[in-house]
Design a protein around this motif. Structure first.
Motif, mmCIF file in Angstrom:
data_model
loop_
_atom_site.group_PDB
_atom_site.id
_atom_site.type_symbol
_atom_site.label_atom_id
_atom_site.label_comp_id
_atom_site.label_asym_id
_atom_site.label_seq_id
_atom_site.Cartn_x
_atom_site.Cartn_y
_atom_site.Cartn_z
ATOM 1 N N VAL A 1 0.774 -1.240 0.000
ATOM 2 C CA VAL A 1 0.000 0.000 0.000
ATOM 3 C C VAL A 1 0.809 1.296 0.000
ATOM 4 O O VAL A 1 0.310 2.338 -0.425
ATOM 5 N N SER A 2 2.041 1.281 0.478
ATOM 6 C CA SER A 2 2.722 2.517 0.866
ATOM 7 C C SER A 2 2.931 3.531 -0.247
ATOM 8 O O SER A 2 2.886 4.740 0.001
ATOM 9 N N LEU A 3 3.162 3.101 -1.474
ATOM 10 C CA LEU A 3 3.418 4.054 -2.550
ATOM 11 C C LEU A 3 2.162 4.817 -2.970
ATOM 12 O O LEU A 3 2.242 5.775 -3.742
ATOM 13 N N VAL A 4 1.017 4.421 -2.421
ATOM 14 C CA VAL A 4 -0.230 5.144 -2.659
ATOM 15 C C VAL A 4 -0.841 5.624 -1.348
ATOM 16 O O VAL A 4 -1.305 6.755 -1.235
ATOM 17 N N ARG A 5 -0.842 4.765 -0.337
ATOM 18 C CA ARG A 5 -1.446 5.106 0.959
ATOM 19 C C ARG A 5 -0.475 4.729 2.086
ATOM 20 O O ARG A 5 -0.624 3.697 2.721
ATOM 21 N N PRO A 6 0.554 5.558 2.334
ATOM 22 C CA PRO A 6 1.559 5.220 3.343
ATOM 23 C C PRO A 6 1.020 5.159 4.767
ATOM 24 O O PRO A 6 1.661 4.572 5.646
ATOM 25 N N THR A 7 -0.150 5.746 5.016
ATOM 26 C CA THR A 7 -0.729 5.722 6.359
ATOM 27 C C THR A 7 -1.609 4.498 6.606
ATOM 28 O O THR A 7 -2.190 4.357 7.685
ATOM 29 N N SER A 8 -1.706 3.612 5.644
ATOM 30 C CA SER A 8 -2.568 2.437 5.779
ATOM 31 C C SER A 8 -2.093 1.511 6.893
ATOM 32 O O SER A 8 -0.890 1.347 7.125
ATOM 33 N N ARG A 9 -3.032 0.867 7.538
ATOM 34 C CA ARG A 9 -2.672 -0.100 8.577
ATOM 35 C C ARG A 9 -2.094 -1.374 7.985
ATOM 36 O O ARG A 9 -1.608 -2.236 8.707
ATOM 37 N N TRP A 10 -2.146 -1.505 6.651
ATOM 38 C CA TRP A 10 -1.606 -2.690 5.991
ATOM 39 C C TRP A 10 -0.203 -2.453 5.435
ATOM 40 O O TRP A 10 0.300 -3.250 4.652
ATOM 41 N N SER A 11 0.441 -1.386 5.874
ATOM 42 C CA SER A 11 1.788 -1.091 5.401
ATOM 43 C C SER A 11 2.815 -2.013 6.057
ATOM 44 O O SER A 11 2.581 -2.592 7.125
ATOM 45 N N PHE A 12 3.972 -2.122 5.421
ATOM 46 C CA PHE A 12 5.056 -2.941 5.971
ATOM 47 C C PHE A 12 5.535 -2.377 7.307
ATOM 48 O O PHE A 12 5.852 -3.133 8.228
ATOM 49 N N ALA B 1 5.704 -2.743 13.330
ATOM 50 C CA ALA B 1 5.275 -2.234 14.635
ATOM 51 C C ALA B 1 4.473 -3.290 15.395
ATOM 52 O O ALA B 1 4.669 -3.482 16.602
ATOM 53 N N GLU B 2 3.575 -3.988 14.695
ATOM 54 C CA GLU B 2 2.761 -5.008 15.364
ATOM 55 C C GLU B 2 3.598 -6.203 15.820
ATOM 56 O O GLU B 2 3.199 -6.928 16.723
ATOM 57 N N HIS B 3 4.759 -6.409 15.183
ATOM 58 C CA HIS B 3 5.638 -7.504 15.583
ATOM 59 C C HIS B 3 6.798 -7.026 16.457
ATOM 60 O O HIS B 3 7.740 -7.779 16.711
ATOM 61 N N ASP B 4 6.719 -5.779 16.888
ATOM 62 C CA ASP B 4 7.727 -5.193 17.787
ATOM 63 C C ASP B 4 9.136 -5.307 17.198
ATOM 64 O O ASP B 4 10.097 -5.625 17.894
ATOM 65 N N ARG B 5 9.250 -4.991 15.884
ATOM 66 C CA ARG B 5 10.558 -5.019 15.242
ATOM 67 C C ARG B 5 10.945 -3.663 14.661
ATOM 68 O O ARG B 5 11.884 -3.563 13.866
ATOM 69 N N MET B 6 10.246 -2.611 15.051
ATOM 70 C CA MET B 6 10.501 -1.309 14.452
ATOM 71 C C MET B 6 11.915 -0.807 14.740
ATOM 72 O O MET B 6 12.643 -0.385 13.833
ATOM 73 N N TYR B 7 12.346 -0.859 16.007
ATOM 74 C CA TYR B 7 13.683 -0.370 16.320
ATOM 75 C C TYR B 7 14.792 -1.245 15.750
ATOM 76 O O TYR B 7 15.771 -0.732 15.201
ATOM 77 N N PRO B 8 14.678 -2.577 15.830
ATOM 78 C CA PRO B 8 15.699 -3.393 15.166
ATOM 79 C C PRO B 8 15.791 -3.112 13.665
ATOM 80 O O PRO B 8 16.886 -3.082 13.097
ATOM 81 N N PHE B 9 14.630 -2.879 13.027
ATOM 82 C CA PHE B 9 14.627 -2.578 11.598
ATOM 83 C C PHE B 9 15.270 -1.219 11.329
ATOM 84 O O PHE B 9 16.051 -1.056 10.385
ATOM 85 N N TYR B 10 14.964 -0.260 12.182
ATOM 86 C CA TYR B 10 15.537 1.081 12.058
ATOM 87 C C TYR B 10 17.059 1.041 12.173
ATOM 88 O O TYR B 10 17.785 1.644 11.380
ATOM 89 N N ILE B 11 17.561 0.289 13.112
ATOM 90 C CA ILE B 11 19.002 0.191 13.317
ATOM 91 C C ILE B 11 19.661 -0.618 12.197
ATOM 92 O O ILE B 11 20.780 -0.335 11.769
ATOM 93 N N TYR C 1 9.290 -10.424 3.752
ATOM 94 C CA TYR C 1 8.230 -9.896 2.898
ATOM 95 C C TYR C 1 7.098 -10.911 2.758
ATOM 96 O O TYR C 1 5.918 -10.564 2.817
ATOM 97 N N ALA C 2 7.472 -12.186 2.596
ATOM 98 C CA ALA C 2 6.455 -13.230 2.468
ATOM 99 C C ALA C 2 5.617 -13.332 3.736
ATOM 100 O O ALA C 2 4.404 -13.519 3.682
ATOM 101 N N ASP C 3 6.262 -13.210 4.889
ATOM 102 C CA ASP C 3 5.531 -13.275 6.151
ATOM 103 C C ASP C 3 4.625 -12.055 6.326
ATOM 104 O O ASP C 3 3.511 -12.168 6.845
ATOM 105 N N TYR C 4 5.101 -10.904 5.870
ATOM 106 C CA TYR C 4 4.285 -9.691 5.902
ATOM 107 C C TYR C 4 3.011 -9.880 5.082
ATOM 108 O O TYR C 4 1.900 -9.565 5.533
ATOM 109 N N CYS C 5 3.170 -10.428 3.857
ATOM 110 C CA CYS C 5 1.993 -10.659 3.013
ATOM 111 C C CYS C 5 1.044 -11.672 3.643
ATOM 112 O O CYS C 5 -0.184 -11.503 3.609
ATOM 113 N N ALA C 6 1.602 -12.736 4.243
ATOM 114 C CA ALA C 6 0.759 -13.741 4.904
ATOM 115 C C ALA C 6 0.029 -13.136 6.091
ATOM 116 O O ALA C 6 -1.135 -13.478 6.362
#
Length: 460
Positions: free
Chosen positions: A80-91, A96-106, A117-122
């Protein structure tokens, strides 16, 4: 993180004999692109929508899900992000829901692991109410009296719902076909594959078959094809070589094992701006361009090339490993199964014209995927406009042209390489195409699509 398929959802069934409401849009197949469409549709109020897939759950290229493989596009090419970056279905929301935001940021990863990516889609597919797995769309008809598409829905094997003897139907004003492509096996390999399917197979099955090769004591493996899949399969076989003890051959008819062109201005050829320009060209010009632009979508990413070269250098240092042979500019002319059980490949060199026969114990065909004409469209085949090569005739808005009396929209996802160019199979176009379809279906601009997507002016 888990990539285990999620439980299937039951198909729509009428309650108490009542006919279910007419859908504004029905999506057939739930791959990444129709999943993107489903995620965007979830944000459109008062839209009657449903997506169907015969599989029990979302599963993306499991036969090539190497732990080390990365997505070839950035994480912003999510659903969704390239059209609706605020969507709750964004990567990012998935992180955030998997508590990996800070590890990903670093980690500073723009290109994420393919398995992530496959797990995100699932994750999205299991939660989106519009997704209905275990439901096969076996036929599509045009109901001229009601001016609607009629879909015949049959539960897939093992799915809950009505029996196959009593399929249900669903009416829809528009359809989005997203069944994707199917593995392409060269004609030359058809007979050996039929005789020895456990030793001649498509790269999409690699991880399901590779241990079987080892168990059979295969001593020679040949990879045919030099795209990203071919490179990853070759690298995996090379890394297994010490334990498996097999010799390896990698051949391609291309001039070399060439990289994906990831330079910035060339990447603009996968943007909506170039896609619109490409669609307006003469069909013969489009076919010529697609043939010449193969490095936009068929090349190998440079990181994989570097990993292969490093492994080959280690092979050189070891000195005692079985031989490895790379053959660029080498076309496969034919193949046969010999009396001794080996596969005999006849090849021809592009520059010298020299032909030779290569004996191998197994062949992995990394020969790409081809568009397929879904069987469910057979009942309406004569209502659809096809080009001279039997492909959909598709307008700029991804709608298939039909006879005038068919007023319902028939849209396609990733079936328009010949009409929209190299962007068609690119994940980065998914959200834009989905938004375009939904804007057309609703008759209004539900999603603001980006206007400036390239610095270049195509067409002069």
């Amino acid at each position: 993180m888990s990539t285990t398929p999620h439980a299937p959802q039951a198909p729509h069934t009428p309650q108490d004999g009542a006919e279910p409401p007419v859908l504004d849009l029905a999506a057939v197949g739930i791959g990444p692109f129709n999943l993107s469409l489903t995620a965007l549709a979830d944000e459109v109020e008062d839209l009657a929508y449903a997506a169907y897939d015969r599989r029990p759950a979302y599963d993306w290229h499991p036969g090539l899900m190497f732990d080390w493989a990365k997505l070839q596009v950035g994480f912003l090419a999510d659903l969704v992000s390239l059209v609706r970056p605020t969507s709750r279905w964004s990567f990012l929301n998935y992180l955030a829901e998997h508590d990996r935001m800070y590890p990903f940021y670093i980690a500073e990863r723009f290109h994420v692991p393919r398995r992530e990516y496959a797990d995100y889609c699932a994750w999205a597919a299991a939660r989106l109410p519009g997704c209905h797995f275990g439901t096969d769309v076996t036929a599509v008809h045009w109901d001229a009296e009601r001016a609607l598409w009629r879909l015949t829905l049959t539960p897939a094997d093992g799915a809950a719902g009505p029996t196959a003897a009593h399929p249900t139907t669903r009416l829809a004003r528009n359809i989005a076909m997203g069944i994707g492509t199917e593995p392409h096996l060269p004609t030359a390999l058809a007979v050996p594959a039929a005789r020895t399917p456990d030793r001649v197979f498509h790269s999409g099955e690699h991880l399901h078959r590779v241990e079987g090769l080892r168990a059979q004591g295969v001593r020679d493996v040949t990879v045919v094809g030099s795209g990203q899949s071919g490179a990853e399969v070759f690298l995996d076989l090379l890394r297994r070589q010490r334990d498996a003890g097999w010799s390896l051959t990698w051949l391609t008819r291309s001039w070399g094992f060439a990289p994906l062109d990831y330079s910035k201005l060339v990447l603009e050829y996968t943007t909506p701006a170039y896609m619109r320009y490409f669609n307006g060209l003469d069909p013969a010009v489009r076919d010529r361009l697609i043939a010449s632009q193969w490095q936009l979508y068929k090349g190998i990413d440079t990181e994989t090339i570097d990993l292969i070269h490093a492994e080959l250098y280690d092979h050189l240092l070891d000195g005692d490993r079985p031989p490895v042979t790379l053959l660029p500019g080498t076309a496969l002319l034919g193949a046969r199964t010999a009396d001794d059980g080996t596969i005999r490949l006849t090849t021809s060199h592009a520059d010298t014209g020299a032909e030779r026969e290569l004996a191998t114990g197994a062949v992995v065909a990394a020969t790409g995927y081809a568009a397929r004409r879904p069987a469910c469209l057979d009942p309406v085949e004569k209502l659809i406009a096809w080009d001279g090569q039997g492909r959909y005739d598709i307008d700029a808005g991804h709608r298939v042209r039909t006879v005038p009396e068919v007023t319902g929209g028939l849209f396609v996802q990733n079936a328009e390489l010949h009409t929209h160019g190299a962007a068609a199979p690119d994940l980065g176009i998914g959200a834009y195409r989905g938004a375009t379809v939904l804007n057309a279906v609703t008759g209004r601009q539900v999603f603001r699509t980006p206007e400036r997507t390239a610095f270049q002016t195509f067409g002069g």
